[in-house]
Scaffold this motif. Structure first.
Motif, PDB file in Angstrom:
ATOM      1  N   CYS A  50     119.925 118.831  88.442  1.00  0.00           N
ATOM      2  CA  CYS A  50     119.710 120.253  87.952  1.00  0.00           C
ATOM      3  C   CYS A  50     120.865 120.568  87.340  1.00  0.00           C
ATOM      4  O   CYS A  50     120.637 121.228  86.650  1.00  0.00           O
ATOM      5  N   SER A  54     117.478 118.758  81.753  1.00  0.00           N
ATOM      6  CA  SER A  54     116.207 120.154  82.126  1.00  0.00           C
ATOM      7  C   SER A  54     115.312 120.350  82.800  1.00  0.00           C
ATOM      8  O   SER A  54     114.383 121.163  83.478  1.00  0.00           O
ATOM      9  N   GLN A  55     114.772 118.746  83.028  1.00  0.00           N
ATOM     10  CA  GLN A  55     113.582 118.243  83.476  1.00  0.00           C
ATOM     11  C   GLN A  55     113.816 117.752  84.772  1.00  0.00           C
ATOM     12  O   GLN A  55     114.758 116.927  84.947  1.00  0.00           O
ATOM     13  N   HIS A  56     113.887 118.674  85.609  1.00  0.00           N
ATOM     14  CA  HIS A  56     114.097 118.501  87.331  1.00  0.00           C
ATOM     15  C   HIS A  56     113.077 118.726  88.432  1.00  0.00           C
ATOM     16  O   HIS A  56     112.071 119.234  87.874  1.00  0.00           O
ATOM     17  N   ALA A  57     113.273 118.870  89.665  1.00  0.00           N
ATOM     18  CA  ALA A  57     113.266 119.049  90.725  1.00  0.00           C
ATOM     19  C   ALA A  57     112.687 120.256  90.503  1.00  0.00           C
ATOM     20  O   ALA A  57     113.246 121.191  90.030  1.00  0.00           O
ATOM     21  N   SER A  58     111.230 121.171  90.679  1.00  0.00           N
ATOM     22  CA  SER A  58     110.742 122.003  91.079  1.00  0.00           C
ATOM     23  C   SER A  58     110.860 122.798  92.383  1.00  0.00           C
ATOM     24  O   SER A  58     111.917 122.627  93.232  1.00  0.00           O
ATOM     25  N   PRO A  59     110.906 124.390  91.572  1.00  0.00           N
ATOM     26  CA  PRO A  59     111.972 124.472  93.732  1.00  0.00           C
ATOM     27  C   PRO A  59     110.428 124.930  94.640  1.00  0.00           C
ATOM     28  O   PRO A  59     111.479 124.182  95.593  1.00  0.00           O
ATOM     29  N   ALA A  60     109.450 124.367  94.400  1.00  0.00           N
ATOM     30  CA  ALA A  60     109.026 123.959  95.492  1.00  0.00           C
ATOM     31  C   ALA A  60     109.565 122.293  96.660  1.00  0.00           C
ATOM     32  O   ALA A  60     109.158 122.089  97.618  1.00  0.00           O
ATOM     33  N   GLY A  61     109.825 121.636  95.236  1.00  0.00           N
ATOM     34  CA  GLY A  61     110.154 120.130  95.981  1.00  0.00           C
ATOM     35  C   GLY A  61     111.623 120.691  96.340  1.00  0.00           C
ATOM     36  O   GLY A  61     111.978 119.921  97.515  1.00  0.00           O
TER      37      GLY A  61
END
Length: 84
Positions: A50, A54-61
């Motif tokens: 994170c 810029s591309q990382h785990a979503s808040p849900a993940g």
């Protein structure tokens, strides 16, 4: 070329070191503690991801990762029948 070969060789050596360390760690602590350490490693990896890309785990993940950690912690607090 040679740089790729060295990168693969270094990766193999580091992988071997991680495996040996894991075996030694597993001999010293309980399975539950080892599992919690593994999950904390995932949290550290996600946190670094994170912060760096810029591309990382979503808040849900991230939420579900924290749920897994909480469940692991709760499981570690449960005592088997007959244990004080």
């Amino acid at each position: 070329g040679i740089a790729a070969l060295l990168a693969v060789a270094l990766s193999c050596v580091l992988g071997l070191c991680i495996s040996v360390t894991a075996f030694h760690c597993r001999q010293k602590i309980s399975a539950t503690s080892y599992s919690v350490i593994g999950n904390m490693n995932k949290v550290l990896t996600v946190l670094i991801n994170c912060l760096m890309w810029s591309q990382h785990a979503s808040p849900a993940g991230i939420f579900w990762l924290l749920c897994c950690l909480g469940a692991g912690w709760a499981y570690s607090k449960v005592k088997p029948p007959g244990v004080a």
